[in-house]
Design an enzyme around this catalytic site. Structure first.
Site, short mmCIF file in Angstrom:
data_model
loop_
_atom_site.label_atom_id
_atom_site.label_comp_id
_atom_site.label_asym_id
_atom_site.label_seq_id
_atom_site.Cartn_x
_atom_site.Cartn_y
_atom_site.Cartn_z
N PHE A 1 136.77 114.36 51.53
CA PHE A 1 137.85 114.76 52.43
C PHE A 1 138.34 116.19 52.23
O PHE A 1 139.16 116.68 53.00
CB PHE A 1 139.05 113.79 52.34
CG PHE A 1 139.66 113.66 50.96
CD1 PHE A 1 140.47 114.65 50.44
CD2 PHE A 1 139.44 112.51 50.21
CE1 PHE A 1 141.06 114.52 49.19
CE2 PHE A 1 140.02 112.38 48.96
CZ PHE A 1 140.83 113.40 48.45
N GLU B 1 143.69 111.42 58.71
CA GLU B 1 142.45 110.93 58.11
C GLU B 1 142.65 109.49 57.66
O GLU B 1 143.76 109.09 57.31
CB GLU B 1 142.07 111.78 56.88
CG GLU B 1 141.75 113.23 57.18
CD GLU B 1 141.39 114.00 55.89
OE1 GLU B 1 141.32 113.37 54.82
OE2 GLU B 1 141.20 115.22 55.98
N LYS C 1 142.78 106.60 55.08
CA LYS C 1 143.10 106.54 53.65
C LYS C 1 142.28 105.41 53.04
O LYS C 1 142.54 104.23 53.31
CB LYS C 1 144.59 106.31 53.41
CG LYS C 1 144.99 106.44 51.94
CD LYS C 1 146.48 106.26 51.76
CE LYS C 1 146.88 106.63 50.33
NZ LYS C 1 146.09 105.97 49.30
N GLU D 1 136.77 110.20 47.88
CA GLU D 1 137.13 108.87 47.39
C GLU D 1 135.84 108.08 47.20
O GLU D 1 134.99 108.01 48.10
CB GLU D 1 138.00 108.18 48.43
CG GLU D 1 138.83 107.05 47.90
CD GLU D 1 140.17 107.49 47.34
OE1 GLU D 1 140.87 106.63 46.77
OE2 GLU D 1 140.53 108.67 47.47
N ARG E 1 139.83 108.19 43.61
CA ARG E 1 139.77 109.60 43.96
C ARG E 1 138.97 110.36 42.91
O ARG E 1 139.11 110.13 41.71
CB ARG E 1 141.19 110.17 44.07
CG ARG E 1 141.25 111.61 44.58
CD ARG E 1 142.69 112.00 44.83
NE ARG E 1 142.81 113.38 45.26
CZ ARG E 1 143.97 113.95 45.60
NH1 ARG E 1 145.09 113.25 45.56
NH2 ARG E 1 144.01 115.22 45.97
#
Length: 593
Positions: free
Chosen positions: A346, A254, A256, A306, A261
């Protein structure tokens, strides 16, 4: 239990640096407290009144505590301030003043006979102070604290003052308390207690449940919307080859993202956002909360993602530091317009009564994609599955081109779920390489400061930085950093750190270096450097590489990032530094072969 009895244990904890001995002391405490007292005791040990996510703070600064101590002891405020300058600890100030108290104060006449404090009553009184609000609340808080101190013995006053100031100085954190609870209730097995804490983020609640319902009661603590989970954490990798070696040749990848977060909890038609540090940040991001309510098709859920800043003109992602403009108490509406945010999801941990933390990555991913309605401001992270380094390199390059800081690799092992609160190689982060031997940034804790010279004379020009050592629950120094700071940084950072300034070295700071200024471990700087070297002056990984020497960052530089999304115990650990040093050695040996 009477508070005076707990204070005897607190004295023993303060004077004994051994974690094993601290665990024994705490085990004895937990054998003696009963029922709900166990929960209150945990909060008091941690210098808190409630779990972090409730955001309950007493709201009294040092000056107001000094005013209460002056009234309670009969000493002048000036003499209290001078004693504080000398001792550097409001707890010791309180004890000294009450031990040397002469005659009676006005409160002695109006307050009547002193009543012994028990743990439950003390917690209730401190909560009362914290919840006092409105016009004139500061004076009312001071009055309540004064009365509490006046009704205390000198040793009780020592720890009451420390609780109110938020620094217990006993060197105890959650891991040591978990060990002690395990010693009493589970024959030393910490796994059930850790799981309960990691899915509830409330160790006081866990302790109370153990004390009232035993191990069977502990099994009732489950993933629940409204109670944030401790986040699953990733290890680092020095190369894509290392990732595939650890992942068995195949992994989910994935992007970043360079943001904050967050964990979103939706239940009873309301949404709450929690930070990585388990703080309620909903008020900082009302637009994100609203967009999530519209963008997820579910009656109740817990999702992770995020929050990233976006350019209002182009929609492109902006650096993390731009997002930090949103972290403010006032002017939130203006900040939403000026610094719009997108949330990139995510993971999903709970949906409509089903706990997804036990389910493997691909099943969680499918569920997440199934409940999200993508829009301009709510999207699912870009992901793929790769079985070759070449494919991973292509994906990594595309992540960098998209403005991300690297990629996350996640295991496809069907037996591995979401491991709340755990750091391991089920998730591996791989970030953009810097032009140095250090292949990643370090998140280090500020523990001290140094006055500058020349243009910086009279100002704080550098900082003493430390890594967290979970084995000893200490902050072990690794470098002094004085480069990378802009003029604005040099003006603003000391103001930020002022709230954490203390007169003497914090007891959890392990250092051979004498700083000009000391700070309570709280603020994290992102640091880059040329390499990790062996140092006789620093204490990180002490004697692990070479006898009586630690590890240090050579040529450290501040990147401009202050990691407000991380707690000090989430800083780069000593174990991570040691692994990075060993990886660095392997690369050097390979280059020279």
């Amino acid at each position: 239990m009477q508070f005076s009895e707990l204070c005897v244990a607190l004295d023993a904890l303060e004077t004994n640096p051994s974690r094993i001995e601290k665990t024994k002391i705490l085990s004895d405490v937990f054998r003696r407290v009963q029922g709900e007292e166990a929960g209150f005791t945990v909060y008091l040990l941690l210098g808190k009144l409630a779990p972090d996510y409730e955001g309950i703070e007493i709201g009294l600064g040092d000056k107001m505590i000094i005013k209460a101590l002056s009234t309670a002891s009969g000493a002048t405020r000036d003499s209290v301030e001078k004693l504080y300058e000398k001792l550097g600890d409001l707890g010791l100030v309180a004890k000294t003043l009450l031990e040397s108290k002469r005659g009676a104060t006005l409160l002695d006449y109006v307050g009547g006979q002193r009543n012994p404090l028990n743990i439950q009553d003390l917690h209730a009184e401190l909560l009362r102070i914290a919840r006092t609000s409105g016009e004139g609340s500061q004076e009312e808080k001071i009055g309540l604290l004064t009365r509490l101190l006046s009704n205390s013995t000198p040793n009780e006053a020592k720890y009451i003052a420390r609780m109110v100031s938020g620094d217990m100085r006993i060197g105890v954190a959650e891991p040591t308390i978990i060990d002690a609870l395990a010693s009493v209730y589970t024959q030393g097995d910490t796994s059930l207690i850790e799981r309960a804490f990691n899915v509830s983020s409330d160790l006081g609640y866990v302790a109370k449940t153990l004390a009232t319902g035993g191990v069977e009661g502990l099994r009732t603590i489950k993933v629940t919307p409204g109670r944030p989970l401790q986040p699953m954490l990733a290890e680092r990798a020095a190369s894509l080859e290392e990732i595939f070696e650890r992942m068995g040749g195949r992994a989910a990848l994935e992007y970043k993202y360079d943001g904050e977060r967050m964990q979103a909890h939706y239940y009873d038609s309301q949404i709450t956002l929690f930070s990585r540090r388990i703080e309620n940040i909903t008020h900082h991001y009302p637009d994100v909360a609203s967009n999530l309510q519209e963008g997820i098709n579910s009656k109740s859920y817990i999702v992770e993602g995020e929050i990233v800043a976006v350019d209002p003109e182009t929609g492109e992602m902006l650096p993390f530091q731009e997002l930090m403009h949103r972290r403010r108490k006032h002017g939130v509406k203006e900040a939403v317009k000026r610094y719009p945010a997108r949330v990139v999801l995510f993971d999903v941990l709970y949906v409509d009564g089903v706990d997804y933390t036990s389910k493997p990555y691909l099943e969680r991913r499918r569920k997440l994609e199934g409940i999200v309605k993508p829009s301009e401001f709510v999207v699912v992270s870009t992901a793929t599955v790769a079985d070759s380094v070449q494919r991973a390199q292509e994906f990594f390059d595309s992540a960098i081109d998209a403005g991300c800081e690297g990629i996350m690799a996640k295991t496809l092992d069907p037996s591995v779920g979401y491991q709340a609160g755990k750091r391991g190689y089920a998730w591996i982060k791989f970030k953009r390489e810097y032009k140095s031997e250090l292949t990643d940034t370090l998140d280090l804790v500020v523990v001290g400061g140094f006055y500058g010279k020349g243009r910086r004379a009279g100002k704080i020009g550098g900082y003493l930085m430390a890594a967290y050592n979970p084995s000893t629950d200490t902050y072990d120094t690794v470098c002094k950093v004085a480069t990378g700071f802009s003029d604005q940084d040099l003006a603003e950072i000391p103001k930020l750190l002022e709230a954490y300034r203390i007169p003497q070295r914090h007891p959890q700071v392990n250092t051979k270096i004498e700083a000009d200024i000391w700070y309570r471990p709280a603020v994290i700087f992102e640091i880059v450097g040329a390499e990790l070297t062996v140092s006789p002056m620093h204490t990180a990984a002490y004697s692990k590489v070479r006898e009586e020497k630690g590890l240090a960052v050579r040529f450290p530089r501040f990147t401009g990032n202050i990691r407000t999304d991380k707690s000090p115990t989430e800083a780069t650990s000593v174990d991570e530094l040691l692994e990075m040093y060993n990886s660095q050695l392997k690369r050097v040996e390979a280059d020279g072969a």
